[in-house]
Design an enzyme around this catalytic site. Structure first.
Site, mmCIF file in Angstrom:
data_model
loop_
_atom_site.group_PDB
_atom_site.id
_atom_site.type_symbol
_atom_site.label_atom_id
_atom_site.label_comp_id
_atom_site.label_asym_id
_atom_site.label_seq_id
_atom_site.Cartn_x
_atom_site.Cartn_y
_atom_site.Cartn_z
ATOM 1 N N TYR A 1 0.831 -1.202 0.000
ATOM 2 C CA TYR A 1 0.000 0.000 0.000
ATOM 3 C C TYR A 1 0.863 1.248 0.000
ATOM 4 O O TYR A 1 2.066 1.202 0.255
ATOM 5 C CB TYR A 1 -0.951 0.003 1.199
ATOM 6 C CG TYR A 1 -0.292 0.342 2.529
ATOM 7 C CD1 TYR A 1 -0.453 1.604 3.097
ATOM 8 C CD2 TYR A 1 0.476 -0.595 3.229
ATOM 9 C CE1 TYR A 1 0.139 1.929 4.309
ATOM 10 C CE2 TYR A 1 1.051 -0.286 4.438
ATOM 11 C CZ TYR A 1 0.885 0.980 4.982
ATOM 12 O OH TYR A 1 1.474 1.290 6.179
ATOM 13 N N ARG B 1 8.130 4.126 -4.839
ATOM 14 C CA ARG B 1 8.231 3.127 -3.772
ATOM 15 C C ARG B 1 7.225 1.991 -3.997
ATOM 16 O O ARG B 1 7.519 0.826 -3.719
ATOM 17 C CB ARG B 1 8.016 3.764 -2.404
ATOM 18 C CG ARG B 1 8.233 2.779 -1.258
ATOM 19 C CD ARG B 1 8.226 3.461 0.093
ATOM 20 N NE ARG B 1 6.948 4.097 0.378
ATOM 21 C CZ ARG B 1 6.699 4.810 1.478
ATOM 22 N NH1 ARG B 1 7.662 4.997 2.383
ATOM 23 N NH2 ARG B 1 5.516 5.363 1.674
ATOM 24 N N ARG C 1 -8.186 -20.568 -1.947
ATOM 25 C CA ARG C 1 -7.076 -20.241 -1.066
ATOM 26 C C ARG C 1 -5.932 -21.219 -1.297
ATOM 27 O O ARG C 1 -6.120 -22.432 -1.268
ATOM 28 C CB ARG C 1 -7.538 -20.306 0.403
ATOM 29 C CG ARG C 1 -6.463 -19.945 1.429
ATOM 30 C CD ARG C 1 -7.040 -19.967 2.843
ATOM 31 N NE ARG C 1 -6.039 -19.627 3.842
ATOM 32 C CZ ARG C 1 -5.189 -20.496 4.386
ATOM 33 N NH1 ARG C 1 -5.224 -21.771 4.022
ATOM 34 N NH2 ARG C 1 -4.306 -20.110 5.287
ATOM 35 N N LYS D 1 6.538 -2.051 1.812
ATOM 36 C CA LYS D 1 5.370 -1.460 2.490
ATOM 37 C C LYS D 1 4.162 -2.378 2.327
ATOM 38 O O LYS D 1 3.258 -2.117 1.535
ATOM 39 C CB LYS D 1 5.091 -0.057 1.951
ATOM 40 C CG LYS D 1 4.199 0.794 2.853
ATOM 41 C CD LYS D 1 4.165 2.229 2.381
ATOM 42 C CE LYS D 1 3.224 3.081 3.206
ATOM 43 N NZ LYS D 1 3.725 3.305 4.589
ATOM 44 N N GLU E 1 12.210 2.125 14.190
ATOM 45 C CA GLU E 1 11.298 3.177 13.728
ATOM 46 C C GLU E 1 10.071 3.194 14.612
ATOM 47 O O GLU E 1 9.942 2.396 15.548
ATOM 48 C CB GLU E 1 10.911 2.942 12.269
ATOM 49 C CG GLU E 1 10.315 1.588 11.998
ATOM 50 C CD GLU E 1 10.234 1.257 10.510
ATOM 51 O OE1 GLU E 1 10.351 2.168 9.676
ATOM 52 O OE2 GLU E 1 10.051 0.070 10.177
ATOM 53 N N LEU F 1 11.300 1.045 7.020
ATOM 54 C CA LEU F 1 10.650 1.516 5.809
ATOM 55 C C LEU F 1 11.423 2.712 5.257
ATOM 56 O O LEU F 1 11.840 3.589 6.011
ATOM 57 C CB LEU F 1 9.210 1.930 6.104
ATOM 58 C CG LEU F 1 8.417 2.419 4.899
ATOM 59 C CD1 LEU F 1 8.138 1.263 3.940
ATOM 60 C CD2 LEU F 1 7.117 3.066 5.339
#
Length: 287
Positions: free
Chosen positions: A33, A52, A101, A151, A183, A207
């Site tokens: 995301y 990114r 799945r 991310k 972080e 990140l």
């Protein structure tokens, strides 16, 4: 008026938006995301976020649903349709919905990636009260997976960290591994000592923040000293200042860590100056 969102090629009212129960983002957290800030109806650092996103998709061998120009058009359309002046656009790409799945990746030729986007109106991004009062953080063990540079949507532990902080009467948590701060739960961590801005170097441990990169670039342009290296929790507690950076927070001071004041226990001049510079420069280049 119902918010208009984007789901796999269609703009629909939010109460009509649907994603398959077989979507791998839902079943496997198999997705990435980005969050792009909107100020004055314009996008902040869009190209950095798009770059990114491309990197994250590549690291996971996930097919990009659209190119950057198409994504930009959708961002602008969402801003227009929702009359968004100040807030965020959330974008999520997953490996799609193969219809069942399975741990193995589906064939991208048969299962296209899924793309959803929506706006969030946040009218106090610029005039955030936390910029004047500062944030209080706690430290927690960093037990996340080893590819924090991607991310991904697997955000359970950061969410738990936020809740640990709230239960302690604080705003956020800083993650610590082997005695070193990595972080925040949703932001990059920085300290200031003797006029030097210190923040962890880029690696798979953190990140690669788009706002982090911009703030450090602006700091160097303003002749501020910057050191990109790991720092200990004890260094952070003994620092003159501390602050966080993120797309939605910009730059916010940290005034307390684990109950101990940082510096004077009040927002410091370096964080305030960096926030001012970041907002000024970012608004100039918003698109």
């Amino acid at each position: 008026m119902s918010r208009i969102v984007y789901v796999n090629g269609q703009y629909v009212p939010e109460d009509q938006a649907m994603v398959s129960i077989f979507d791998r983002g839902f079943l496997m957290a198999d997705g990435v995301y980005e969050v792009t800030t909107v100020l004055g109806g314009k996008l902040i650092d869009f190209h950095g976020h798009a770059a990114r996103l491309t990197r994250s998709l590549g690291e996971l061998e996930m097919a990009p649903p659209l190119n950057a120009e198409n994504l930009l058009q959708i961002h602008r359309e969402l801003v227009s349709r929702n009359g968004l002046d100040e807030g965020l656009i959330y974008l999520q790409v997953t490996r799609g919905a193969p219809g069942d799945r399975d741990f193995s990746f589906p064939d991208p030729a048969k299962t296209p990636s899924s793309l959803v986007m929506f706006t969030q109106s946040l009218p106090y991004l610029i005039d955030n009260p936390a910029a004047k009062r500062g944030l209080k953080v706690i430290s927690i063990d960093d037990i996340r997976w080893g590819r924090r540079d991607i991310k991904t949507v697997q955000l359970l532990y950061p969410s738990m960290g936020k809740m640990m902080a709230k239960k302690a009467g604080c705003d956020d948590a800083w993650l610590v591994e082997d005695g070193l701060v990595t972080e925040g739960t949703s932001n990059n961590a920085h300290i200031v000592k003797d006029g030097v801005i210190i923040t962890r170097h880029l690696s798979s441990d953190i990140l690669h923040g788009i706002t982090r990169a911009a703030v450090l670039r602006f700091a160097r342009s303003a002749q501020m000293k910057v050191e990109e290296r790991a720092f200990t929790l004890e260094e952070a507690k003994a620092a003159d200042e501390a602050f966080i950076t993120s797309a939605s927070a910009f730059v916010l001071p940290v005034v307390e860590i684990d109950g101990a004041p940082v510096g004077t226990g009040t927002p410091g001049p370096v964080a305030a100056k960096l926030r001012e510079i970041y907002l000024d420069e970012s608004l100039k280049t918003a698109i």
